[in-house]
Design an enzyme around this catalytic site. Structure first.
Site, mmCIF file in Angstrom:
data_model
loop_
_atom_site.group_PDB
_atom_site.id
_atom_site.type_symbol
_atom_site.label_atom_id
_atom_site.label_comp_id
_atom_site.label_asym_id
_atom_site.label_seq_id
_atom_site.Cartn_x
_atom_site.Cartn_y
_atom_site.Cartn_z
ATOM 1 N N MET A 14 10.287 21.831 6.993
ATOM 2 C CA MET A 14 10.429 20.369 7.070
ATOM 3 C C MET A 14 11.884 19.954 6.861
ATOM 4 S SD MET A 14 7.620 18.634 7.768
ATOM 5 C CE MET A 14 7.783 17.004 7.027
ATOM 6 N N SER A 129 5.530 11.782 7.342
ATOM 7 C CA SER A 129 4.334 12.352 7.959
ATOM 8 C C SER A 129 4.604 12.741 9.400
ATOM 9 C CB SER A 129 3.177 11.349 7.924
ATOM 10 O OG SER A 129 2.042 11.906 8.556
ATOM 11 N N LYS A 184 1.794 6.726 1.555
ATOM 12 C CA LYS A 184 1.666 8.052 2.171
ATOM 13 C C LYS A 184 0.403 8.756 1.666
ATOM 14 C CE LYS A 184 2.935 11.862 4.364
ATOM 15 N NZ LYS A 184 2.275 13.005 3.766
ATOM 16 N N HIS A 187 -2.458 7.286 3.470
ATOM 17 C CA HIS A 187 -2.408 7.854 4.823
ATOM 18 C C HIS A 187 -3.092 9.215 4.842
ATOM 19 C CE1 HIS A 187 -0.568 10.894 7.436
ATOM 20 N NE2 HIS A 187 -0.436 9.942 8.360
ATOM 21 N N ASN A 188 -2.751 10.072 3.871
ATOM 22 C CA ASN A 188 -3.334 11.413 3.833
ATOM 23 C C ASN A 188 -4.833 11.360 3.542
ATOM 24 O OD1 ASN A 188 -0.645 12.125 4.110
ATOM 25 N ND2 ASN A 188 -0.788 13.831 2.688
ATOM 26 N N GLU A 191 -6.474 10.475 6.645
ATOM 27 C CA GLU A 191 -6.432 11.691 7.470
ATOM 28 C C GLU A 191 -7.610 12.613 7.119
ATOM 29 O OE1 GLU A 191 -3.621 15.551 7.159
ATOM 30 O OE2 GLU A 191 -2.538 13.666 7.468
ATOM 31 N N HIS A 452 -25.240 -4.150 -23.206
ATOM 32 C CA HIS A 452 -23.979 -4.393 -22.494
ATOM 33 C C HIS A 452 -23.884 -5.791 -21.883
ATOM 34 C CE1 HIS A 452 -22.445 -0.393 -23.053
ATOM 35 N NE2 HIS A 452 -23.553 0.146 -22.583
#
Length: 483
Positions: A14, A129, A184, A187-188, A191, A452
């Site tokens: 990269m 990316s 990002k 995004h992944n 994906e 609760h």
């Protein structure tokens, strides 16, 4: 010798490809690697004869740069990033910029931005990316961090980024501190979801309809000409048609255990932390985990029973239904992803440009698709859109696909073929459009065993009540809280 526009540390694939990309766009780049022999190998190989300066120390790298210095780290996420920040800082002056281009976890980027700024320097954490090819030819770039740094890196980043058909760069400023790495990460995660949904349609075609690899190759080729046109559909088409030297389809020779690097898991954890129903990405992560239990599954297949896949309907109609199911589920996945980003923006004080994010994802990145242009248009129409499913275009698309989507889930259940992503997308859609869910009973249960409390339909929101369900409990109730 003229000074470099930017420096880059980390000469793995990269890093090398980004350097060559920058140089091809007219920038002079200085480079350094911890294993210095890699610098020499690069300079004598791919970098030979180019405007690239090889450096054998961080000090030499810093001296070779124009001011304000810009040093980009393309190293493994985690401790290596912190280690290099400590090594780089002494070589810099106030106003210089450190850029982390790896897949760092966004809380680390929030912490690092604060630390580097406290040292008088600027910091950018940017998602990159597109893989090796994207790095070389034009990736999607998602920068966040110190806003003052953006004007100095903008000319470089926007020139090396992928460009849309309209000539717009797939790169823009995302937001403060960890915003770039958060986007990002999402995004992944998307994906992960896209890949899992495609795999489920493949499984239904292969084992449900009995289609051959050649037939599926043709189907995905056709799908890539329409509204599903995307990088992942395109490569699926290519994979299904690929044969080795002996004429064997390589996809059939690959062991069915999926790996992962953690960004999908981070996305699911962030959704849980922020109380957002990111069901599809969660199921995609768990599907990979289940695939890794190969030996257990092989043993279970010999013991556990279920229906044998058999389809008696019209295969052509089912293929069209699969296309509709994939498209509708994809809409849900992106709707969930944007919900998560909206919640994160509120939590961390980021001013995210949702339409701009869709534009950044239009090219260069793994999830690039025609579909993202429609998301950009949706947020152009309504920047405050609370959910993509409420946009007129996507609302109509899901309505059109809904019948086929439901037929696919029904057929999958009847055939015993797991479709966790496609089915959870439909479950989310049905849950989101439900005016009333069974959480009233859930709250009664919580109040019964743990006092609760609950809110009432006939009282204003924010008033809480407790019932002594057994007559033995008294009137003391637990404090309320939201996740």
């Amino acid at each position: 010798m003229s000074k470099a526009d930017i420096g880059l540390i980390g000469l793995a694939v990269m890093g090398e490809n980004l350097i060559l990309n920058m140089e091809s766009k007219g920038f002079t780049v200085a480079c350094y690697n911890r294993t210095v022999s890699k610098v020499d190998d690069f300079m004598n190989g791919r970098a030979q004869g180019k405007n690239i300066i090889g450096c054998h120390s961080i000090e030499e790298l810093a001296k070779s740069l124009k001011t304000p210095r810009k040093i980009m780290l393309m190293v493994k996420a985690g401790k290596p990033v912190d280690a290099f920040i400590e090594q780089v800082l002494p070589a810099l002056e106030d106003g210089d910029i450190i850029i982390d281009g790896g897949n760092s976890h966004f809380p680390d980027t929030i912490r690092r931005t604060e630390y580097v700024e406290s040292q008088g320097k600027l910091y950018i954490g940017t998602g990159v990316s597109g893989g090796e090819e994207g790095a070389l030819l034009g990736p999607s770039i998602m920068p966040g961090g110190s806003p003052a740094a953006w004007e100095h890196v903008k000319p470089i980043f926007q020139k090396i980024a992928a460009q849309t058909e309209e000539g717009e760069p797939c790169c823009d400023w995302v937001g403060e501190n960890g915003a770039g790495h958060f986007v990002k990460m999402v995004h992944n995660g998307i994906e992960y979801g896209d890949m899992q949904m495609i795999c489920e349609t493949y499984q239904l075609m292969k084992y449900g309809l009995g289609l051959s690899n050649e037939q599926m190759h043709t189907v995905f080729a056709e799908w890539n000409e329409g509204e599903l046109d995307s990088y992942l559909i395109e490569i699926t088409r290519d994979i299904l048609g690929y044969q080795d030297e002996e004429g064997r389809f390589v996809v059939d020779l690959i062991l069915d255990t999926a790996g992962q690097k953690g960004t999908g898991k981070w996305t699911a954890i962030a959704a849980l932390d922020l109380g957002q129903p990111l069901t599809l990405i969660g199921e995609a992560v768990f599907a990979r985990c289940l695939s890794a239990l190969k030996e257990e599954r092989v043993a279970a297949s010999k013991s556990l029973t279920g229906p044998k896949p058999s389809f008696s309907g019209d295969p052509k109609k089912m293929i069209e239904d699969l296309r509709q199911a994939l498209y509708a589920s994809k809409i849900v996945s992106y709707a969930q992803g944007y919900q998560l980003m909206r919640a994160a923006a509120a939590e961390y004080g980021w001013n995210l440009n949702n339409g701009g994010i869709a534009l950044m994802w239009r090219g260069g990145c793994i999830i690039r698709s025609v579909f993202l242009g429609k998301i950009k248009e949706a947020f152009d129409r309504n920047p405050k859109l609370s959910n993509l499913l409420l946009d007129p275009f996507f609302k109509a698309a899901v309505e059109k696909a809904q019948a086929g989507w439901r037929r696919v889930i029904t057929a999958a259940v009847e055939m015993g073929i797991p479709v966790p992503a496609l089915s959870t997308a439909l479950a989310f859609y049905d849950g989101y459009r439900s005016e009333r869910l069974p959480a009233n009973l859930l709250q009664a249960q919580r109040d019964y065993f743990g006092a609760h409390t609950y809110e009432r339909v006939d009282k204003p929101r924010g008033e809480f009540f407790h019932t002594n369900w057994t007559g033995r409990g008294g009137q003391t109730s637990a404090s309320t809280y939201d996740v």
